[in-house]
Every structure is written in structure tokens, then in C-alpha cells.
Design a protein around this motif. Sequence first.
Motif, PDB file in Angstrom:
ATOM      1  N   GLU B  47       0.855  -1.199   0.000  1.00 58.58           N
ATOM      2  CA  GLU B  47       0.000   0.000   0.000  1.00 58.58           C
ATOM      3  C   GLU B  47       0.893   1.252   0.000  1.00 58.58           C
ATOM      4  O   GLU B  47       0.640   2.218  -0.707  1.00 58.58           O
ATOM      5  CB  GLU B  47      -0.890  -0.050   1.243  1.00 58.58           C
ATOM      6  N   ILE B  50       2.560   1.666  -3.481  1.00 58.85           N
ATOM      7  CA  ILE B  50       1.635   2.225  -4.476  1.00 58.85           C
ATOM      8  C   ILE B  50       1.479   3.721  -4.230  1.00 58.85           C
ATOM      9  O   ILE B  50       1.497   4.528  -5.165  1.00 58.85           O
ATOM     10  CB  ILE B  50       0.266   1.514  -4.427  1.00 58.85           C
ATOM     11  N   GLY B  51       1.372   4.098  -2.955  1.00 64.42           N
ATOM     12  CA  GLY B  51       1.263   5.520  -2.613  1.00 64.42           C
ATOM     13  C   GLY B  51       2.457   6.313  -3.104  1.00 64.42           C
ATOM     14  O   GLY B  51       2.337   7.478  -3.484  1.00 64.42           O
ATOM     15  N   GLU B  52       3.638   5.651  -3.103  1.00 69.04           N
ATOM     16  CA  GLU B  52       4.858   6.334  -3.566  1.00 69.04           C
ATOM     17  C   GLU B  52       5.012   6.250  -5.076  1.00 69.04           C
ATOM     18  O   GLU B  52       5.975   6.769  -5.639  1.00 69.04           O
ATOM     19  CB  GLU B  52       6.090   5.689  -2.899  1.00 69.04           C
ATOM     20  N   GLY B  53       4.070   5.536  -5.732  1.00 72.77           N
ATOM     21  CA  GLY B  53       4.141   5.426  -7.185  1.00 72.77           C
ATOM     22  C   GLY B  53       5.101   4.360  -7.679  1.00 72.77           C
ATOM     23  O   GLY B  53       5.433   4.312  -8.859  1.00 72.77           O
TER      24      GLY B  53
END
Lengths: 640, 258
Positions: B47, B50-53
Amino acid sequence: MTVTLDAKIPAGPLADKWDNFKADEKLVNPANKRKFKILIVGTGLAGASAAATLAELGYQVEAFTFHDSPRRAHSIAAQGGINAAKNYKGDGDSIHRLFYDTIKGGDFRAREANVHRLAQVSVDIIDQMVAQGVPFAREYGGLLDNRSFGGAQVSRTFYARGQTGQQLLLGAYQQMARQVGLGNVKLWNRTELVDIVVVDGRCAGIVTRDLLTGEVRSHSGHAVVLCTGGYGNAFFLSTNAMACNTSAIWRAHRRGAYFANPCYTQIHPTCIPQSDEFQSKLTLMSESLRNDGRVWVPKNADDHRPPHQIPEDERDYYLERLYPSFGNLAPRDISSRAAKRAVDSGRGVGPLKNGVYLDFSDAIGRLGKAVVEERYGNLFEMYERITGENPYDVPMRIYPASHYTMGGLWVDYELMTTIPGLYAAGEANFSDHGANRLGASALMQGLSDGYFVLPYTISNYLAPWLNKPIPDTSHPEFAKVEAEARDRFRQYLSVGGTRSPDWFHRELGKIIWDYCGMERSREGLEKALGEIPALYAEFQKDLRVTGDAESVNQTLEKAGRVDDFFQLGMVMCQDALVREESCGGHFRVEHQTEEGEALRNDDEFAHVTAWEWSGDPTRPIEHREQLEYEVVKFQTRSYK
Amino acid sequence: MTTTLTNLTLKIWRQDGPGDAGRFETYQIPEISDEASFLEMLDVLNERLIGEGTEPVTFDHDCREGICGTCSLMIDGQAHGPQRGTATCQLHMRKFQSGDTIVIEPWRASAFPIIKDLMVDRSAFDRIVEAGGYISADTGGAPDANLIPIPKPVADAAMDAAACIGCGACVAACPNGAANLFTAAKVTHLNLLPQGQAERFKRVEAMVETMDEYFGSCTNHGECEAACPKEISIDVIALMNADYRKAKFKNRKALSRI
């Protein structure tokens, strides 16, 4: 609003309907069966048993699973057992009694003819599985053992330790593997259905996505069978496996298959309570534990003593108190609501006060630890692995969780959806459990559909198509549907927002659980119908999917599934809203007796609600199938 | 009661695809509850990624109840990690301590090629079952289930073997990459039962020879039994070997006429 759906129930007395159907159905002769191709999506109990049986009969079969192996399907996780009206215990069981128990357990919202057929073929399932080598539990004389289960007063449940689903699935998987080895079934693993193709009003095939390469591909066939399970993961937290989803049946719904009774969801009473915010799923403890475990909470909400220090007279064995004749074996919906009330009254146990005790100390005293270990050993070990507590010494803590969905695609008596040539079997259809499923009946229904119903009914549809051309994958409709699927997956990748699909799924699940979970109210459902579209709009603007569409991308797979859960969630809430009564797993607070039990309204709601896709999930079109009871008389369900 | 683990370091095998050379990458987990399962810890990491790309870590998992056999992972060099008789999905963080460095790799076996990161291809197992891991009993026509009494000890022993979840830990743990425990568990389940006798020798021969096409040979290290999340006994391999020897020495055509 109302089109009366025709379930095509055969004529004749209830007990003769299935025989009458078989006597009158159209057949395909053995040499002609190979001219028909049947696509089966999903390889759980229903899918694997259907694929194996149809291939044995001589049809060309292709089977699709998104798992790495068909043996992983979620049927494998069923613990407790499978019902059959064998009456091996001589305790008064019969086909009629199993039929009646299932109708009553379903709170008089299931179709009589389907349920009677289910009870009839239940005995054949056990014979078939034993012949295949399923190691059911045995008595010392070598004969099969049975145990009792919630909602029944006879012992008709066959089991293989706490792993009955595993052993049955492996049986069906092995039978299908034999046909794969013989070249009669073509197996597509790590392949997910992304759409259904309808040409000239009948199902012409499917479009799939290869989960390793991202390849979107068409498959044509004479008939398609969806055996893709239930939609319990709409709640995010459930006992379903992580990959369980609604996408196959939802995509079929969007192409014209009606979705029946989506609000009938089952909340299983015995799961391990949530321990933390980031919890990914909940774990079920088999209902069979309620045979010997006693459920209780402290009488006093402020009682913080450890369980063994709470004296007998300060404990509330609330199921035994409220339902003396069924006691701890009251059906799932009733037990679940009773647990919710105990916790809501502040008497919950455990660090978060979010559970009730399931206590084995009496059983250990009466039977000895060895017998308890023999019956439940693997379940006790599983509990200890998850919680770090030993249930031989400390009572288990349990709480209800989403477990099974009785709703699903509407099917007629022949298991065909409202799209000709498209079938749904197992949990994916709505047909046999009404508003509540009894324990050990899911395995029975999956295998009944796959082994003993579909192989008979499908020829009735196929026979007239013999030697007639069907659209192949060069038909422009396939190309169109493929292009739509590619666009959809590209769209998820291009949003470029900040939140993962899991984040949206968790938020969506909270809304559905709070307002369309164990208790529903008009006010709550209307609130959910405001919140879900708002969150869905955010999903379409703020989703972030990393990676690409041309290789393994689990985030992208998840995005597609969450998208479909959003749309389904809206229809679930609308279904719960229009059903102005309480029945089985659907409990509307406005409709309850003075004692807090479900209050049905048979005059206005003895029907199936089947929803048609309108293009807008907030405005589905309602249809009805009236349920005619010829044999059973409505009565208030009582387990007192 | 719940406590929080702090400062965990994960060294995770990342590999973009089958052709990529792959490398270890290091990630920090500043804090995690000891109530979390091992896979939930990876969910938290993913998670965050994904938040950090960045692309999250790919790993196979599904039921998270230790029964579907989808999850894998070599954790600190042990298949399914440090807890005996436990699949990765049921391993919880309370088995670890603050400050630990945890090395996470995919199953290591040439018969299980790496697809991406921690995900491998175990379809060779399906080929073994397709070769003979069944009883040929077409649907319909089965006799009443109680016509075949099976002594309880036999049924129990068959069930012990049938408990295999097909996860592949036995292969990953084996220095030879052998699949004998997996294959023998299925052979034993079916060959012990009266229903399995008709195809007993044909079955063992076909399964063993298909197994040999993909996997290494067994030299009785016993690592498989130690790694098995269902604690299947290595005794099943002895039964399979005995049956295979019989199948090879006996004239099976003559036997089938008895």
C-alpha cells in the motif's frame, strides 16, 4: 415494473418434477456431443464437477481459472461438511426432511422445485465422492460417520475432519485433471473472465485476460457456464479468499443476465474477531464447533475478569436461554444477530470487546481432551496460530462475519440465466438457499449443480443447435467487446490518482457492512446509496494503479474487481431497500417482532427480486418471480 | 496482548519477469502490530509502495487460512518461515522481534520458474495429477457409499496423506528440488483405499515418471517433511517407492487379469 419471470418448473407433483424433466428433456446423442463446445468459468466444486462430467459425456470442454491451479478455488476452504439425506443414522432423515429443513432454513424464500431436486440428488453426491476416493470420516466398523449441523435435528452431515471442502474439491479437481490428461478438457489457468459476448440474443462466448501477459482474448462456444462463486468480498472484510470477486457474474449482469436477491448475504456467526485496522480478511471457525462449544458472554457489561474467573451464574449462555430446543445450534442468521446484540449491549469480550465466548470446557470435561482433539484438533490449532491463545485452556472468541451470498444470477430450473446459453451454477446463482443457507449445504449445492443437474439440463438447450453454425471469434461483436475490455483496463492505469484499489475497497466495504450488513434500515440504506456513488466518483478520479497492462499486475486486477464491487454494492442496497420485510439474512430493523426476531411479510414479499441492468447502477430495473408453495406452508420460523 | 514491533528490515527478491536477472531490494517497516499476519505486513508495504508510485511486490496468496496452498515464500531461508506446520499466510508477526532483518525469496526450484518477484509457476504439479492422481469413476453409477466399508485406521491414514495443499514447500526445501513428498502424498491417499486398488500400479508408475520429467531425485534428506505446512510424513515416500518397484517388476498385464 414487473415482468413475471418464468422459472420453467416441470409439471407434476413436487417429488416427480425432476423425473418428469428428465423424461421429457431433449437429448444429444453420444456421437454428436463432441460437436458442442462448452466453456466453464471457475473451477471450484461446481465448475470442476461440471467440467469433468460434461467431458466424460463427450462434450468439448474448456475450463478457465484465474488461479495458478484449479485446485486453489475457494471451495477448498469449506470446513464443516456436506449434507445428504442418506439417513445412515436412522434418526428420521429423508429427502423430504432435507428439502423441508432447507426451505425453512431459507426462511421460505427459495424455490420449492429446485430445493427438492437438491435433496434428491444429495444422496448421489456422497456415492460419487466415495467412489472417487474422498476420505470421509468413518466409524470403527468402516461405515461413514455423520454429525449434526445448525438448523437440523438429524445427523446428516458427512465430513473429512475440518477439511471437507478441501477433500471434495480435490476429488472434483482430480476427476477434471483426468479429463485434462485425456485431452477432453482444455485448461486455461491464470486466465480471468473480463466480459461475456452476446450475439443475436444468445451467449456466444467470453472474453478473457491472461493474468501473466495481459493478453485479451476471445473464446466462442455453444454454451457458457459461470461457476465463479459469490460476492461476499463486497464487504471487504469477509471469510472469502482474497481473490473472490463478483466480476464474472457482474459482467454477465451488465450484458443482460438478471441479478437476483443481491441483499441476501450470510453473516457466519463463528469467525475470529477483527484484531486490527489493517486486517485483510477474517477467518472462519467451522460451525461444527457449535456441536460441543457453548456460546456465552458475561451477564454484566463491566465484567473485566478473565473467563475462568467468571462464575456460572454470572454468565449468559444466551443461545441456550433464547432458543432452548436448538440452543447453540440455532441457524446462522439467528446466532449472528444474537451475538451482535450481546456485543452491542456492551457485553462483548476480548481486548476490543468485539466478540463472544465459544467455550469448550464442558465438552472437555464430559468427553475428555482426546475426543475434542479428534473432532476439532486442526481448528483449535488454526485458532491458536491466528490469535496466540490456546482454546483448550481459554474459551475461543468469535464474532459474525460475511461468509456466503445467497443472491446471485437469476437462473431458471435448468440453471440458465436470462441470457440464453449462459448458465450459472454453485454460489454464483441464487437458486436454492432462499434468504439464508444452512450449514453444510453449499458444498451440496455446488456438486449437485455440477454433477447431477447441468449435465442433464444443458442438452435440452444444445440439442436444437446440432449442426447449425454459431458465431465464432471472428464475429465483430467479439472484437468490440475485446476493445471495450482493453479500454477499461487502460483507463484504470491512466487515472493517475493517489489511492490504491485496496484503499477504496476497504472504504466501500465499511459502508456496505455498516448499512447493508447484519441489520439494515431505510435510513441507513438511503445513506449508503448516497455515500457509495460519491466514493465511486472519487475512485474514478483518484485511483492509482502502478505498472502496465502487459505483464503481471495484481493492482490492475484488483482495480477491475473493485470497480465491479462498487456497482454491485449500489444494487445490493437498493434490493435491501425495496424488500420491506425481514427474512433470513436480510434483517430490516423496521420489521421485527417484539422479541426482536425477523418479521416476514408473505403477502407482499414471497417473491424473488431480479434486477436488470439499465446502464446506470443507481437505477436498476426491478423484476419479480413469484414463489409458489405447493407443498410447504408458510410458518414463522421458530428454533425455540 | 497486542504489542508493536519496530524497525524491521525486509530484504525482498525483486524480479521484473522470467528473463530478468533479479536483485534483492531493502525496505524498512518502522512499525507493525504483532497481531498482523506476515502477508498483512506485506500488504502494508505494498500500500505504501503504491502511494509512492512504485510497483508493489508481487506474491501469490488467496485463502489466508492455510488451506488453498497458493502462498509460498522462503522466509530467512525456510519454506513458509520459522513456524513448524504453518503456511506463510498463517504466520504472524508475533514470531518475530523488533529490529529483525527478514529475507524474503520465492520458492527456489528449477521446476518452479519465477514469473515475477515472489510469484512462481507450479503447474508441473498439475501435470503429475493429470497423469494418474485420480480414481477413474465417471459421474453416475457409483454404488451406495456404505457398500465399501473402510477400516477407520485406513481412512485416517489416507486422510493424513490427502491433507496435502500442493503449495510446493517440499520442493523448495529439498536440496535436489524433488517433488517426492507431493507425489507420494497423492499416491498414498489413493493407493491405501479400496477404491484405488484397480489402478494402483498404473497410477504410481505414471505419476512417478511424470514427476521425473520435471523434478530432481529424492535422496532422503527429509527437508520436505520439516517444511510441510501440513506435516505430511516422509513415510508416504516409502510407500510410493515400494509400489513403484512392484509396478515395475510385476507383469501388469497379467496382474490386471487376476
